[in-house]
Design an enzyme around this catalytic site. Structure first.
Site, mmCIF file in Angstrom:
data_model
loop_
_atom_site.group_PDB
_atom_site.id
_atom_site.type_symbol
_atom_site.label_atom_id
_atom_site.label_comp_id
_atom_site.label_asym_id
_atom_site.label_seq_id
_atom_site.Cartn_x
_atom_site.Cartn_y
_atom_site.Cartn_z
ATOM 1 N N LYS A 70 0.830 -1.213 0.000
ATOM 2 C CA LYS A 70 0.000 0.000 0.000
ATOM 3 C C LYS A 70 0.867 1.267 0.000
ATOM 4 O O LYS A 70 2.055 1.229 0.335
ATOM 5 C CB LYS A 70 -0.894 -0.003 1.242
ATOM 6 C CG LYS A 70 -1.917 -1.136 1.277
ATOM 7 C CD LYS A 70 -2.803 -1.007 2.522
ATOM 8 C CE LYS A 70 -3.871 -2.081 2.575
ATOM 9 N NZ LYS A 70 -4.815 -1.843 3.686
ATOM 10 N N TYR A 94 -12.693 -2.757 -2.209
ATOM 11 C CA TYR A 94 -13.169 -2.637 -0.827
ATOM 12 C C TYR A 94 -14.688 -2.478 -0.804
ATOM 13 O O TYR A 94 -15.219 -1.699 0.002
ATOM 14 C CB TYR A 94 -12.464 -1.470 -0.132
ATOM 15 C CG TYR A 94 -11.010 -1.740 0.193
ATOM 16 C CD1 TYR A 94 -10.626 -2.903 0.876
ATOM 17 C CD2 TYR A 94 -10.018 -0.832 -0.164
ATOM 18 C CE1 TYR A 94 -9.293 -3.148 1.188
ATOM 19 C CE2 TYR A 94 -8.675 -1.074 0.156
ATOM 20 C CZ TYR A 94 -8.331 -2.230 0.831
ATOM 21 O OH TYR A 94 -7.012 -2.476 1.152
ATOM 22 N N PHE A 143 -15.248 5.562 7.433
ATOM 23 C CA PHE A 143 -13.835 5.803 7.104
ATOM 24 C C PHE A 143 -13.526 5.585 5.626
ATOM 25 O O PHE A 143 -12.377 5.767 5.201
ATOM 26 C CB PHE A 143 -12.922 4.922 7.968
ATOM 27 C CG PHE A 143 -13.174 3.434 7.808
ATOM 28 C CD1 PHE A 143 -12.636 2.727 6.742
ATOM 29 C CD2 PHE A 143 -13.948 2.753 8.737
ATOM 30 C CE1 PHE A 143 -12.865 1.367 6.596
ATOM 31 C CE2 PHE A 143 -14.186 1.384 8.601
ATOM 32 C CZ PHE A 143 -13.642 0.690 7.525
ATOM 33 N N ARG A 180 -1.836 -14.455 4.527
ATOM 34 C CA ARG A 180 -2.676 -13.794 5.553
ATOM 35 C C ARG A 180 -2.009 -13.902 6.926
ATOM 36 O O ARG A 180 -1.974 -12.936 7.680
ATOM 37 C CB ARG A 180 -4.068 -14.437 5.623
ATOM 38 C CG ARG A 180 -5.051 -13.987 4.592
ATOM 39 C CD ARG A 180 -5.414 -12.511 4.697
ATOM 40 N NE ARG A 180 -6.419 -12.211 5.700
ATOM 41 C CZ ARG A 180 -7.083 -11.059 5.757
ATOM 42 N NH1 ARG A 180 -6.849 -10.099 4.865
ATOM 43 N NH2 ARG A 180 -7.955 -10.836 6.702
ATOM 44 N N THR A 224 -5.543 -6.641 11.215
ATOM 45 C CA THR A 224 -5.773 -5.412 10.446
ATOM 46 C C THR A 224 -5.114 -4.201 11.107
ATOM 47 O O THR A 224 -4.486 -3.382 10.427
ATOM 48 C CB THR A 224 -7.298 -5.174 10.310
ATOM 49 O OG1 THR A 224 -7.879 -6.333 9.693
ATOM 50 C CG2 THR A 224 -7.586 -3.945 9.457
ATOM 51 N N ARG A 256 2.511 -6.459 9.388
ATOM 52 C CA ARG A 256 1.877 -5.326 10.071
ATOM 53 C C ARG A 256 2.410 -5.186 11.497
ATOM 54 O O ARG A 256 2.607 -4.078 11.991
ATOM 55 C CB ARG A 256 0.352 -5.487 10.054
ATOM 56 C CG ARG A 256 -0.252 -5.273 8.663
ATOM 57 C CD ARG A 256 -1.714 -5.700 8.633
ATOM 58 N NE ARG A 256 -2.379 -5.357 7.375
ATOM 59 C CZ ARG A 256 -3.573 -5.814 7.043
ATOM 60 N NH1 ARG A 256 -4.236 -6.635 7.866
ATOM 61 N NH2 ARG A 256 -4.130 -5.461 5.894
ATOM 62 N N ASN A 261 -1.832 0.399 7.038
ATOM 63 C CA ASN A 261 -1.309 -0.879 7.541
ATOM 64 C C ASN A 261 -0.506 -1.652 6.499
ATOM 65 O O ASN A 261 -0.429 -2.861 6.536
ATOM 66 C CB ASN A 261 -2.456 -1.711 8.140
ATOM 67 C CG ASN A 261 -3.556 -1.984 7.159
ATOM 68 O OD1 ASN A 261 -3.448 -1.609 5.984
ATOM 69 N ND2 ASN A 261 -4.610 -2.637 7.593
ATOM 70 N N HIS A 292 -2.088 -5.256 1.707
ATOM 71 C CA HIS A 292 -3.346 -5.992 1.560
ATOM 72 C C HIS A 292 -2.994 -7.414 1.181
ATOM 73 O O HIS A 292 -2.063 -7.633 0.407
ATOM 74 C CB HIS A 292 -4.206 -5.381 0.445
ATOM 75 C CG HIS A 292 -5.315 -6.312 0.026
ATOM 76 N ND1 HIS A 292 -6.498 -6.410 0.724
ATOM 77 C CD2 HIS A 292 -5.387 -7.243 -0.968
ATOM 78 C CE1 HIS A 292 -7.258 -7.342 0.156
ATOM 79 N NE2 HIS A 292 -6.603 -7.859 -0.862
ATOM 80 N N GLU A 308 -9.539 -11.197 -6.989
ATOM 81 C CA GLU A 308 -8.644 -10.042 -6.824
ATOM 82 C C GLU A 308 -7.478 -10.089 -7.806
ATOM 83 O O GLU A 308 -7.055 -9.054 -8.331
ATOM 84 C CB GLU A 308 -8.144 -9.978 -5.371
ATOM 85 C CG GLU A 308 -9.276 -9.649 -4.406
ATOM 86 C CD GLU A 308 -8.837 -9.553 -2.948
ATOM 87 O OE1 GLU A 308 -7.657 -9.847 -2.642
ATOM 88 O OE2 GLU A 308 -9.676 -9.164 -2.123
HETATM 89 N N1 UDP Z 1 -9.773 -0.145 7.345
HETATM 90 C C1 UDP Z 1 -9.854 1.103 7.961
HETATM 91 N N2 UDP Z 1 -10.581 1.222 9.137
HETATM 92 C C2 UDP Z 1 -11.211 0.163 9.706
HETATM 93 C C3 UDP Z 1 -11.133 -1.101 9.074
HETATM 94 C C4 UDP Z 1 -10.408 -1.224 7.896
HETATM 95 O O1 UDP Z 1 -9.295 2.072 7.468
HETATM 96 O O2 UDP Z 1 -11.846 0.328 10.762
HETATM 97 C C5 UDP Z 1 -8.982 -0.277 6.116
HETATM 98 C C6 UDP Z 1 -7.606 -0.909 6.375
HETATM 99 O O3 UDP Z 1 -6.659 -0.293 5.521
HETATM 100 C C7 UDP Z 1 -7.850 -2.352 5.999
HETATM 101 C C8 UDP Z 1 -8.811 -2.199 4.836
HETATM 102 O O4 UDP Z 1 -9.661 -1.126 5.201
HETATM 103 O O5 UDP Z 1 -6.658 -3.017 5.659
HETATM 104 C C9 UDP Z 1 -9.651 -3.439 4.556
HETATM 105 O O6 UDP Z 1 -10.335 -3.795 5.718
HETATM 106 P P1 UDP Z 1 -10.511 -5.347 6.103
HETATM 107 O O7 UDP Z 1 -11.475 -5.389 7.249
HETATM 108 O O8 UDP Z 1 -10.820 -6.125 4.884
HETATM 109 O O9 UDP Z 1 -9.060 -5.714 6.705
HETATM 110 P P2 UDP Z 1 -7.828 -6.558 6.113
HETATM 111 O O10 UDP Z 1 -8.397 -7.703 5.337
HETATM 112 O O11 UDP Z 1 -7.020 -5.614 5.258
HETATM 113 O O12 UDP Z 1 -7.066 -6.993 7.324
HETATM 114 MG MG MG Z 2 -9.883 -7.704 3.873
#
Ligand code: UDP
Ligand code: MG
Length: 157
Positions: free
Chosen positions: A9, A49, A57, A85, A91, A102, A112, A115, A126
């Site tokens: 990212k 997303y 957000f 993962r 996250t 992370r 973070n 992805h 994806e």
């Molecule tokens: N995100 C955010 N605020 C939140 C949750 C998610 O800004 O409260 C952003 C963050 O960059 C995250 C992305 O949205 O990586 C995708 O969210 P997801 O819940 O899919 O998390 P991930 O799979 O990336 O761990």
């Molecule tokens: Mg996700």
């Protein structure tokens, strides 16, 4: 063999962490089958997303994801989706376990750094979102005998 999508990212690009992410992936034994720099826009963020578009957000997330180009990568390995993962961590960076990308490189829940696809089904969707067929390369078999046992993969040498 499984393939999964990783996005490095803008928060990692701007902090000069591209090499750290790539080296972790390669040291693990995952094989990079596709990689490019791309500038994302709001349209692709809304697709990628889609589960978050109604969250408060989301506009900040789009700003974050479009601030600089990203590095998109496809990587290959046995159970690659789960392995990546697990390497990515929770996250929110400040909750992510030490040893994860992370956990070692960020504090934020939004900024973070990476992805990673969260299921085999989503990985396929994806990868197709970010890569055309001609941008994914199958040059991998020579390394398999150094990465896996004969009963884990077919050595096609
Ligand atoms: N995100 C955010 N605020 C939140 C949750 C998610 O800004 O409260 C952003 C963050 O960059 C995250 C992305 O949205 O990586 C995708 O969210 P997801 O819940 O899919 O998390 P991930 O799979 O990336 O761990
Ligand atoms: Mg996700």
């Amino acid at each position: 063999m499984e393939q999964t999508l990783i996005l490095i990212k803008p928060s990692a690009v701007i902090r000069c962490l591209i090499g750290d992410v790539i080296s972790r992936i390669q040291h693990k034994g995952l094989i990079i089958t596709g990689m490019k720099m791309m500038q994302l826009d709001e349209k692709i963020c809304r697709e990628h997303y889609a589960h978050l578009v109604d969250r408060p957000f989301f506009p900040d997330l789009v700003r974050s994801m479009t601030r600089t180009p990203i590095i998109a990568m496809v990587v290959k390995g046995l159970e690659a989706v789960r392995v990546v993962r697990d390497m990515t961590g929770a996250t929110k960076g400040r909750n992510a376990a030490p040893g994860t990308l992370r956990g070692d490189f960020c504090m934020s829940g939004q900024e973070n750094i990476v992805h990673a696809s969260d299921s085999v089904e989503n990985a396929e969707i994806e990868i197709a979102r970010f890569f055309s067929q001609g941008e994914i390369f199958d040059y991998t078999n020579d390394s398999f005998k150094y990465l896996y046992a004969p009963d884990e993969v077919v050595f096609n040498l």
